[in-house]
Design a protein around this motif. Structure first.
Motif, PDB file in Angstrom:
ATOM      1  N   SER A 193       0.832  -1.016  -0.065  1.00  0.00           N
ATOM      2  CA  SER A 193      -0.012  -0.042   0.165  1.00  0.00           C
ATOM      3  C   SER A 193       0.707   1.372   0.129  1.00  0.00           C
ATOM      4  O   SER A 193       1.926   1.495   0.395  1.00  0.00           O
ATOM      5  CB  SER A 193      -0.936   0.008   1.281  1.00  0.00           C
ATOM      6  OG  SER A 193      -0.224   0.102   2.631  1.00  0.00           O
ATOM      7  N   MET A 194       0.241   2.311  -0.352  1.00  0.00           N
ATOM      8  CA  MET A 194       0.886   3.555  -0.295  1.00  0.00           C
ATOM      9  C   MET A 194      -0.001   4.625   0.012  1.00  0.00           C
ATOM     10  O   MET A 194      -1.105   4.859  -0.367  1.00  0.00           O
ATOM     11  CB  MET A 194       1.403   3.927  -2.110  1.00  0.00           C
ATOM     12  CG  MET A 194       2.237   3.034  -2.750  1.00  0.00           C
ATOM     13  SD  MET A 194       2.106   3.257  -4.460  1.00  0.00           S
ATOM     14  CE  MET A 194       0.446   2.049  -4.690  1.00  0.00           C
ATOM     15  N   GLU A 195       0.560   5.815   0.736  1.00  0.00           N
ATOM     16  CA  GLU A 195      -0.196   6.727   1.286  1.00  0.00           C
ATOM     17  C   GLU A 195       0.208   7.849   0.278  1.00  0.00           C
ATOM     18  O   GLU A 195       1.443   8.196   0.167  1.00  0.00           O
ATOM     19  CB  GLU A 195       0.188   7.217   2.718  1.00  0.00           C
ATOM     20  CG  GLU A 195      -0.646   8.483   3.148  1.00  0.00           C
ATOM     21  CD  GLU A 195      -0.119   8.880   4.380  1.00  0.00           C
ATOM     22  OE1 GLU A 195      -0.683   8.791   5.556  1.00  0.00           O
ATOM     23  OE2 GLU A 195       1.096   9.492   4.402  1.00  0.00           O
ATOM     24  N   THR A 206      -5.205   6.286   0.298  1.00  0.00           N
ATOM     25  CA  THR A 206      -4.271   5.014   0.469  1.00  0.00           C
ATOM     26  C   THR A 206      -4.789   4.423  -0.923  1.00  0.00           C
ATOM     27  O   THR A 206      -6.030   3.894  -1.269  1.00  0.00           O
ATOM     28  CB  THR A 206      -4.891   4.136   1.528  1.00  0.00           C
ATOM     29  OG1 THR A 206      -4.342   4.874   2.800  1.00  0.00           O
ATOM     30  CG2 THR A 206      -3.755   2.777   1.352  1.00  0.00           C
ATOM     31  N   PHE A 207      -3.745   3.683  -1.688  1.00  0.00           N
ATOM     32  CA  PHE A 207      -3.761   2.898  -2.887  1.00  0.00           C
ATOM     33  C   PHE A 207      -2.995   1.533  -2.581  1.00  0.00           C
ATOM     34  O   PHE A 207      -2.146   1.537  -1.780  1.00  0.00           O
ATOM     35  CB  PHE A 207      -2.965   3.683  -4.043  1.00  0.00           C
ATOM     36  CG  PHE A 207      -4.014   4.976  -4.345  1.00  0.00           C
ATOM     37  CD1 PHE A 207      -4.759   4.559  -5.572  1.00  0.00           C
ATOM     38  CD2 PHE A 207      -3.717   6.055  -3.906  1.00  0.00           C
ATOM     39  CE1 PHE A 207      -5.654   5.707  -5.914  1.00  0.00           C
ATOM     40  CE2 PHE A 207      -4.550   7.072  -4.158  1.00  0.00           C
ATOM     41  CZ  PHE A 207      -5.411   7.053  -5.383  1.00  0.00           C
ATOM     42  N   VAL A 208      -3.447   0.484  -3.296  1.00  0.00           N
ATOM     43  CA  VAL A 208      -2.898  -0.689  -3.140  1.00  0.00           C
ATOM     44  C   VAL A 208      -2.290  -1.033  -4.407  1.00  0.00           C
ATOM     45  O   VAL A 208      -3.017  -0.908  -5.503  1.00  0.00           O
ATOM     46  CB  VAL A 208      -3.659  -1.796  -2.558  1.00  0.00           C
ATOM     47  CG1 VAL A 208      -3.139  -3.200  -2.798  1.00  0.00           C
ATOM     48  CG2 VAL A 208      -4.382  -1.484  -1.245  1.00  0.00           C
ATOM     49  N   ALA A 209      -1.199  -1.569  -4.487  1.00  0.00           N
ATOM     50  CA  ALA A 209      -0.657  -1.960  -5.922  1.00  0.00           C
ATOM     51  C   ALA A 209      -0.909  -3.344  -6.536  1.00  0.00           C
ATOM     52  O   ALA A 209      -1.084  -4.175  -5.418  1.00  0.00           O
ATOM     53  CB  ALA A 209       1.043  -1.864  -5.745  1.00  0.00           C
ATOM     54  N   LEU A 210      -1.104  -3.471  -7.376  1.00  0.00           N
ATOM     55  CA  LEU A 210      -1.901  -4.768  -7.937  1.00  0.00           C
ATOM     56  C   LEU A 210      -0.935  -5.450  -9.304  1.00  0.00           C
ATOM     57  O   LEU A 210      -0.587  -4.438 -10.093  1.00  0.00           O
ATOM     58  CB  LEU A 210      -3.241  -4.576  -8.601  1.00  0.00           C
ATOM     59  CG  LEU A 210      -4.263  -3.905  -7.488  1.00  0.00           C
ATOM     60  CD1 LEU A 210      -5.669  -3.738  -8.300  1.00  0.00           C
ATOM     61  CD2 LEU A 210      -4.547  -5.017  -6.259  1.00  0.00           C
TER      62      LEU A 210
END
Length: 172
Positions: free
Chosen positions: A89-91, A115-119
């Motif tokens: 995850s990234m803030e 917040t994003f999650v890398a896929l």
């Protein structure tokens, strides 16, 4: 794909400036909050993709703090960058600045953390590089990110409990 172990905050920085048109405003002749939230999610998603260099999904949007109204005589400038990362995850921090186009006066109009999650290509969470802050602002946001992450985790736990208690099978 080989991923670098670390990236600087500035590598994910995105700046977007837009003019405020009448169709973008509400009955107070200020920018619709929903329109601004759309701009915020859009620019933050670009920062997340730049940092991870893979697909991303918005996992959460912390409260958007509307600090100043943005009028039709203003432009709206959004700046975003990755401030902190977990494993996948990234803030992303977004700063919104309004500029009066006739006087040049600039004011901080809103802030938000997302917040994003890398896929990966199959839609599974994927590890992301660590982030390295350099400026005073980046360092301050990076140092306070763990607390925000804990607050998000707690909020999500409460949201899940609420969701379990709410009925969704009943018609209006």
């Amino acid at each position: 794909m080989n991923r670098p172990e670390k990236k600087y905050c500035k590598e994910s920085k995105v700046v977007k400036t837009s003019r405020v048109f009448p169709l973008d405003t509400n009955n107070h002749n200020t920018l619709f909050g929903g329109k601004l939230m759309s701009y915020i999610d859009d620019i933050a998603s670009i920062s997340a993709a730049r940092h991870s260099r893979c697909g991303t999904v918005t996992a959460s949007m912390d409260s958007v703090d509307f600090l100043e109204p943005i009028g039709q005589e203003d432009s709206v400038c959004l700046e975003s960058y990755v401030t902190w990362v977990g494993r996948t995850s990234m803030e992303v921090f977004v700063k919104v600045i309004k500029e009066h186009l006739l006087t040049g006066e600039r004011k901080l109009a809103a802030t938000s953390f997302l917040t994003f999650v890398a896929l990966d290509k199959d839609g599974n969470p994927q590890p992301v590089p660590q982030v390295v802050p350099e400026t005073e602002e980046e360092i301050m946001l990076h140092q306070t990110a763990k607390q925000r992450a804990e607050e998000r985790k707690s909020h999500r736990k409460h949201s899940k409990a609420l969701a379990e208690a709410l009925a969704v099978d009943k018609p209006w």
